[in-house]
Design a protein around this motif. Structure first.
Motif: not given
Length: 447
Positions: A387-389, A423-447
């Motif tokens: 997960a990335f914030s 959904w962010a294809p390159r990241w390959n997971g759900p993503v949410s971007v808010h107008p305050d410039g914040s982001i929350l994203a998650m993906r399967l961890l790459r090997d």
């Protein structure tokens, strides 16, 4: 048990959310408040002062049924609790608490959002916690949409009320200064603002339950008392929004909401330089009612932002919101300058307990924009996920270097330019971007 890839897809799937606000609801909440007042008199408890009248919100302002993704709701909740200090840890990882609801909600564009099988199972053991926390996410998401419709040329910021109020009032026995002794407060403030103009503030009280409609009536009646605890300007002229999210074990969730009108809430005092540090004030607690005669009137319990403090309170809201954003990005050093001592600066200065910290050392690009922030690795259905914030890097640099006014000017100008992809294809997971410039994203961890 769903495979992890399916869970991630479900988080990005838009679903309808039922919103309930009509005259019948307002009447039922008024009856619930009258019943509670009667019980209080019989038990000789203190009188609870409530908003004098709660009204339904017009359907055109709510835009119902609303379509939301679970991931966007969790993003809103995570941003809201970044300064909450709910856990034992004194670090910057409070916002990761939103991730425990990754599998709590289900739905799609053809149906209404509801609790998933896991959400129902969790509700058996943690009813109050789950309903209350998810209730925050839905309430603030819908409140933001409502205020954006009513004030189309403004920006809407959600600010935790306890943290903002602590800059002026001693809320508990641990705080220095004159003690308020009043435990009723709204959970959040919505500040509707435009650079260089007075902003307007709406106290927001939000609750949640797994019990049913009658529980929501009682919760809204109680929320009315929490919202009434803060007056901005004249007596009983501060508008507010109250929410109760009903999360039944069988059927779709429903957000019940009402509002109180009023001409107040405007912060039109002398402008403060937002880049300057905020200092704790010692405001004497109490709300001064209007006098009916020459006799003095005792103040009512609560918190009164009087006209001479409008500029100061606007300053407090802006810097508290900035602290929440830098905390969401995991940066201790950037957060400390935006908080006063009583607001909890020391919680970010001391030693952090194990597994409660986060560090701003991650960088990713989404939709052509660079974001900096913090990451969290954990297991979801036995698979390791990341997960990335974070915050858009150029905006974060403004906050990091104390340029709060520049940051606010830029997010105001760019609020309609952010991607709405779920959904962010390159990241390959759900993503949410808010107008305050914040982001929350998650993906399967790459090997």
């Amino acid at each position: 048990m769903k495979i992890t890839a399916e869970v991630l897809r479900d988080l990005a799937e838009p679903s309808n959310v039922a919103v309930h606000s009509n005259p019948e609801l307002a009447g039922d909440v008024s009856a619930a408040a009258a019943y509670d007042d009667k019980q209080r008199r019989e038990k000789e408890l203190d009188r609870l002062r409530r908003k004098p009248e709660l009204c339904p919100i017009p359907a055109k302002d709510l835009g119902r049924p609303a379509q939301l993704t679970p991931w966007n709701v969790l993003h809103t909740f995570g941003r809201a609790i970044a300064l909450a200090r709910r856990g034992a840890g004194r670090g910057l990882a409070e916002h990761w608490g939103c991730l425990k609801y990754n599998q709590a909600l289900t739905g799609n564009s053809e149906s209404f959002m509801a609790l998933s099988a896991e959400g129902k199972e969790t509700a058996e053991y943690y009813k109050a916690l789950q309903s209350g926390e998810l209730g925050i996410g839905f309430a603030l998401t819908l409140a933001t949409r409502l205020l954006n419709r009513r004030y189309p040329n403004h920006f809407v910021s959600m600010v935790p009320a306890d943290t903002a109020l602590r800059a002026g009032w001693a809320l508990t026995s641990r705080d220095s200064g004159p003690k308020s002794g009043y435990r009723y407060r709204p959970q959040f403030f919505a500040e509707v603002w435009k650079p260089g103009e007075p902003s307007r503030v709406f106290p927001i009280a939000c609750k949640g339950n797994h019990s049913g409609l009658s529980a929501s009536h009682a919760q809204l009646a109680s929320a009315s008392g929490h919202a009434e605890a803060v007056h901005i300007g004249a007596w009983d002229e501060t508008p507010c929004l109250v929410f109760s999210t009903e999360l039944p074990l069988d059927g779709p969730l429903t957000v019940h909401t009402l509002e109180a009108g009023g001409e107040g809430g405007w912060l039109d005092g002398p402008e403060h330089v937002l880049d300057h540090a905020l200092e704790d004030e010692n405001v004497y607690p109490g709300i001064q009612p209007p006098t009916q005669s020459d006799e003095p009137v005792e103040p009512e319990p609560g918190y009164h932002v009087s006209p001479e403090r409008y500029g100061w309170f606007q300053h407090a809201l802006a810097r508290t919101a900035a602290a929440g954003l830098t905390a969401f990005a995991g940066d201790t050093r950037a957060t400390i300058p935006y908080l006063t001592k009583r607001q909890g600066k020391r919680h970010f200065e001391g030693t952090t307990h194990a597994a409660t910290d986060s560090v701003q050392d991650a960088r990713h690009q989404f939709f052509g924009t660079d974001f900096v922030g913090t990451d969290h690795i954990f297991r979801l259905n036995r698979k390791r996920v990341e997960a990335f914030s974070g915050v858009a890097e150029d905006l974060f640099r403004h906050l990091e270097e104390g340029r709060l006014e520049q940051y606010r000017r830029e997010i105001y100008a760019r609020q309609s330019t952010w991607p709405r992809d779920t959904w962010a294809p390159r990241w390959n997971g759900p993503v949410s971007v808010h107008p305050d410039g914040s982001i929350l994203a998650m993906r399967l961890l790459r090997d």
